[in-house]
Design an enzyme around this catalytic site. Structure first.
Site, PDB file in Angstrom:
ATOM      1  N   GLU A 157       0.839  -1.201   0.000  1.00  0.00           N
ATOM      2  CA  GLU A 157       0.000   0.000   0.000  1.00  0.00           C
ATOM      3  C   GLU A 157       0.879   1.259   0.000  1.00  0.00           C
ATOM      4  OE1 GLU A 157      -2.402   1.611  -0.692  1.00  0.00           O
ATOM      5  OE2 GLU A 157      -3.939   1.798   0.849  1.00  0.00           O
ATOM      6  N   ASP A 158       0.333   2.342  -0.499  1.00  0.00           N
ATOM      7  CA  ASP A 158       1.105   3.590  -0.576  1.00  0.00           C
ATOM      8  C   ASP A 158       1.416   4.177   0.791  1.00  0.00           C
ATOM      9  OD1 ASP A 158      -1.574   4.254  -0.086  1.00  0.00           O
ATOM     10  OD2 ASP A 158      -1.738   5.711  -1.700  1.00  0.00           O
ATOM     11  N   ASP A 203      -2.288   5.709   7.109  1.00  0.00           N
ATOM     12  CA  ASP A 203      -2.663   6.960   7.750  1.00  0.00           C
ATOM     13  C   ASP A 203      -3.413   6.600   9.042  1.00  0.00           C
ATOM     14  OD1 ASP A 203      -2.942   9.896   7.549  1.00  0.00           O
ATOM     15  OD2 ASP A 203      -5.045   9.526   7.118  1.00  0.00           O
ATOM     16  N   PHE A 231       0.051  16.354   4.384  1.00  0.00           N
ATOM     17  CA  PHE A 231      -0.625  15.685   3.278  1.00  0.00           C
ATOM     18  C   PHE A 231       0.344  15.643   2.101  1.00  0.00           C
ATOM     19  CE2 PHE A 231      -3.382  14.973  -0.287  1.00  0.00           C
ATOM     20  CZ  PHE A 231      -4.221  13.991   0.214  1.00  0.00           C
ATOM     21  N   ARG A 289      -0.445  11.805  -9.043  1.00  0.00           N
ATOM     22  CA  ARG A 289       0.050  10.449  -8.805  1.00  0.00           C
ATOM     23  C   ARG A 289       1.329  10.171  -9.589  1.00  0.00           C
ATOM     24  NH1 ARG A 289      -4.044   7.548  -6.129  1.00  0.00           N
ATOM     25  NH2 ARG A 289      -6.164   8.016  -6.766  1.00  0.00           N
TER      26      ARG A 289
HETATM   27  P1  IMP Z   1      -6.238   5.201   6.102  1.00  0.00           P
HETATM   28  O1  IMP Z   1      -7.281   4.213   5.795  1.00  0.00           O
HETATM   29  O2  IMP Z   1      -6.744   6.334   6.938  1.00  0.00           O
HETATM   30  O3  IMP Z   1      -4.969   4.606   6.682  1.00  0.00           O
HETATM   31  O4  IMP Z   1      -5.881   5.943   4.760  1.00  0.00           O
HETATM   32  C1  IMP Z   1      -5.172   5.357   3.797  1.00  0.00           C
HETATM   33  C2  IMP Z   1      -5.489   5.919   2.438  1.00  0.00           C
HETATM   34  O5  IMP Z   1      -5.707   7.336   2.468  1.00  0.00           O
HETATM   35  C3  IMP Z   1      -4.286   5.693   1.591  1.00  0.00           C
HETATM   36  O6  IMP Z   1      -4.429   4.518   0.860  1.00  0.00           O
HETATM   37  C4  IMP Z   1      -4.233   6.935   0.720  1.00  0.00           C
HETATM   38  O7  IMP Z   1      -4.917   6.683  -0.485  1.00  0.00           O
HETATM   39  C5  IMP Z   1      -4.959   8.011   1.486  1.00  0.00           C
HETATM   40  N1  IMP Z   1      -4.019   8.957   2.151  1.00  0.00           N
HETATM   41  C6  IMP Z   1      -3.723   9.044   3.461  1.00  0.00           C
HETATM   42  N2  IMP Z   1      -2.821  10.019   3.710  1.00  0.00           N
HETATM   43  C7  IMP Z   1      -2.548  10.581   2.509  1.00  0.00           C
HETATM   44  C8  IMP Z   1      -1.656  11.632   2.079  1.00  0.00           C
HETATM   45  O8  IMP Z   1      -0.925  12.272   2.850  1.00  0.00           O
HETATM   46  N3  IMP Z   1      -1.663  11.902   0.741  1.00  0.00           N
HETATM   47  C9  IMP Z   1      -2.433  11.227  -0.156  1.00  0.00           C
HETATM   48  N4  IMP Z   1      -3.267  10.234   0.194  1.00  0.00           N
HETATM   49  C10 IMP Z   1      -3.317   9.902   1.514  1.00  0.00           C
HETATM   50 MG    MG Z   2      -5.863   8.090  -2.213  1.00  0.00          MG
END
Ligand code: IMP
Ligand code: MG
Length: 179
Positions: A103-104, A107, A157, A170
């Site tokens: 995963e990228d 968060d 962000f 992207r």
């Molecule tokens: P989570 O479910 O809150 O952990 O969020 C994860 C998803 O939110 C990631 O797969 C990203 O697509 C997006 N995301 C979270 N932080 C960022 C950021 O700083 N930049 C861009 N996308 C983010």
């Molecule tokens: Mg995203």
């Protein structure tokens, strides 16, 4: 967002170096616990992980099966929606397989908690591990952390190398942020 300047957080060369280092650690884990001859299924979480997934997989030494799922948790902009939508979650039988989810960014942890629970309970995989490009530890709300990650990020962000802001940026070959 567009009236702010895009700054570099990690340049392209440093980023690819960190991803190579991460691949070395992943290779070492699988070499020690299993064997580099044993197959591994790597699961790319679209769309954000696409660049990291291809860069990482170039350096992994075991025979790989590549699978793709598509999840979305962010709404528009910079705030998590707090809900995960599974746009595509079809995976082959993973019973007794070793699986590495790629995963990228982690968060809040919601997306990956959802996906890991799904893979562990529905698919009866043997060993499920998690590799993320960026670990944003300060934003964590769920009890989960990556097994492997390339870089720590603080509460910014970020965009680029797969990460988007409203579906844009992207394609940047580096990781940036707006200031
Ligand atoms: P989570 O479910 O809150 O952990 O969020 C994860 C998803 O939110 C990631 O797969 C990203 O697509 C997006 N995301 C979270 N932080 C960022 C950021 O700083 N930049 C861009 N996308 C983010
Ligand atoms: Mg995203």
């Amino acid at each position: 967002m567009m009236d702010k300047t895009l700054k570099t957080l990690i340049g392209s060369e440093d980023l690819t170096k960190e991803i190579k280092n991460l691949a070395d650690r992943i290779n070492a884990y699988y070499a020690e616990k299993y064997s580099l001859n044993e197959e591994l299924t790597i699961v790319c979480v679209l769309k954000g992980a696409v660049m990291f997934f291809t860069e990482l997989s170039k350096h992994l030494k075991m025979p790989l099966r590549m699978e793709f799922v598509s999840l979305s948790s962010y709404g528009a902009g910079e705030k998590s929606s707090g809900k995960v939508s599974a746009l595509s979650l079809s995976l082959p039988p993973l019973e007794n397989k070793n699986v590495l989810v790629v995963e990228d960014i982690m968060d809040t942890g919601l997306t990956l908690k959802f996906l890991l629970d799904f893979i562990k309970t529905k698919c009866k995989a043997n060993d499920v591990k998690l590799a993320v490009m960026c670990d944003k530890k300060c934003a964590r709300k769920y009890d989960i952390s990556p097994d492997f990650y390339a870089i720590d990020v603080d509460d910014k962000f970020i965009v680029g190398f797969g990460l988007d802001y409203n579906e844009l940026y992207r394609n940047l070959p580096y990781i940036g942020y707006f200031e």
